[in-house]
Design a protein around this motif. Structure first.
Motif, PDB file in Angstrom:
ATOM      1  N   PRO A 136     -31.692 -44.969 -10.107  1.00 32.32           N
ATOM      2  CA  PRO A 136     -30.867 -43.566 -10.083  1.00 32.32           C
ATOM      3  C   PRO A 136     -31.351 -41.792 -10.045  1.00 32.32           C
ATOM      4  CG  PRO A 136     -30.995 -44.088 -12.516  1.00 32.32           C
ATOM      5  CD  PRO A 136     -32.027 -45.668 -11.608  1.00 32.32           C
ATOM      6  N   SER A 166     -28.605 -37.246  -9.706  1.00 35.54           N
ATOM      7  CA  SER A 166     -28.020 -38.812  -9.726  1.00 35.54           C
ATOM      8  C   SER A 166     -27.784 -39.501  -8.388  1.00 35.54           C
ATOM      9  CB  SER A 166     -26.817 -38.817 -10.664  1.00 35.54           C
ATOM     10  OG  SER A 166     -25.911 -39.552 -10.954  1.00 35.54           O
ATOM     11  N   HIS A 167     -27.162 -40.724  -8.448  1.00 35.93           N
ATOM     12  CA  HIS A 167     -26.938 -41.980  -7.789  1.00 35.93           C
ATOM     13  C   HIS A 167     -24.532 -41.902  -7.362  1.00 35.93           C
ATOM     14  CE1 HIS A 167     -26.723 -44.549 -10.821  1.00 35.93           C
ATOM     15  NE2 HIS A 167     -25.349 -45.307 -10.266  1.00 35.93           N
TER      16      HIS A 167
END
Length: 356
Positions: A59, A140-141
């Motif tokens: 992530p 964050s992805h």
């Protein structure tokens, strides 16, 4: 058993199947050797999906990997955090910044699409708003989906204690991120509205299932119904935040959307420029019109039937022709069938002619 006289045997087989105990969005802490064999991926990963292989995602960098069944069963991995409602925390997005990754030749780099999705989010717990000023900044992805004011759910690692000693040592020493964002919340689920499920513009078809009343008390039945509703709501939130998951499903327009179809607000909602970048949100073009059998034929089909089609005998009666129905034709006997007769020679009467 075996019948020796008739030489007949009955066999009963029992199959034991062990299913992988991992689920989508579970948080894993991979062994060092396994992470090194998977392209030197980070040891802290989340499960993006499970098919014949386990799809893993970092992530923080967007790097992906696939864990085969042979590798997993050789050394099974337990999740450090399971994807349950009680383990997830609601966060409010205060801001975001784009992330530029430096290429590392020793690692398998993320794809260009995943690199463009990374962003640094400034988050705060929803419960802390108005109480303290504690904030978190993490990559964050799903950062490209967020904007200031959005609500998301994730794992708060600052208030979590891992079962594995090595993972807990890394967390307590500050070598792991404080927050892992899982997904963005949409609509009424983000604002904690009571009737959030009824305000969705989409719905799923349901099977008519007969529920056996095997519960001992009304209180147990009520608690079970509330648990089922919570599980259904969690599934709905997961569906509306995952476009790849929805591609294998049929979503239908809800009654709420049909009521708002004639309003001008629907045009405003579809033309919002702020949500053009959100490729995971449910779009109107994804929804299907539910098939209702009781409404009768469509207007176009009715017009064609009125133009081309006639009821049985209607065309013959209109043209003044006698008509025999199908059932009446089956009752006609052979002697009642018309027999063709020749009229040749009736004009020549030779009864008075005398021959010499």
């Amino acid at each position: 058993g075996t019948d020796d006289k008739s030489n007949i045997s009955n066999f009963k087989y029992t199959n034991l199947v062990e299913i992988c105990p991992l689920c989508k969005d579970d948080l894993l802490y991979l062994p060092a050797k396994t992470a090194r064999n998977l392209g030197n991926i980070s040891r802290l990963v989340i499960i993006k999906g499970i098919s014949n292989v386990i799809h893993l995602l970092d992530p923080l960098s967007g790097q992906t990997a696939q864990l085969s069944a042979e590798v997993y069963w050789r050394d099974p991995i337990r999740p450090v955090i399971t994807a349950a409602r009680s383990r997830m925390t609601r966060f409010v997005v205060l801001g975001k910044e784009a992330v530029v990754l430096q290429r590392n030749v020793s690692k398998r780099s993320a794809t260009r699409k995943l690199r463009n999705q990374l962003a640094t989010l400034t988050l705060a717990r929803e419960d802390d708003l108005g109480i303290n000023d504690k904030q978190f900044e993490e990559n964050s992805h799903v950062g490209y989906l967020m904007k200031a004011g959005d609500v998301c759910v994730g794992y708060d690692l600052t208030e979590t204690q891992f079962v594995e000693d090595e993972a807990e040592e890394m967390r307590s020493s500050g070598k792991l991120p404080d927050v892992i964002v899982i997904r963005k919340l949409y609509g009424g689920a983000a604002t904690n509205e009571e009737n959030a499920a009824k305000k969705r513009i989409w719905r799923l078809q349901r099977l008519d299932v007969e529920i056996a009343e095997d519960l001992k008390s009304a209180r147990a039945a009520k608690s079970k119904a509330e648990a089922d509703d919570m599980d259904e709501e969690d599934f709905m939130r997961e569906v509306e935040a995952d476009k790849e998951m929805r591609s294998q499903m049929n979503l239908y327009k809800s009654e709420k959307l049909k009521q708002k179809a004639s309003d001008d607000e629907m045009k405003d909602d579809g033309g919002n420029d702020d949500e053009d970048e959100d490729d995971q949100e449910v779009r109107l073009e994804e929804l299907l019109d539910g098939l209702v059998v009781n409404e009768g034929p469509d207007e176009e089909d009715a017009e064609q039937a009125a133009f081309f089609g006639y009821e049985e005998g209607e065309k013959a009666a209109k043209d003044g022709i006698n008509y025999v129905g199908r059932e009446e034709a089956r009752q006609v006997r052979d002697k009642d069938v018309a027999v063709p007769q020749s009229t040749f020679g009736k004009d020549f009467d030779i009864s008075d002619v005398k021959f010499l």
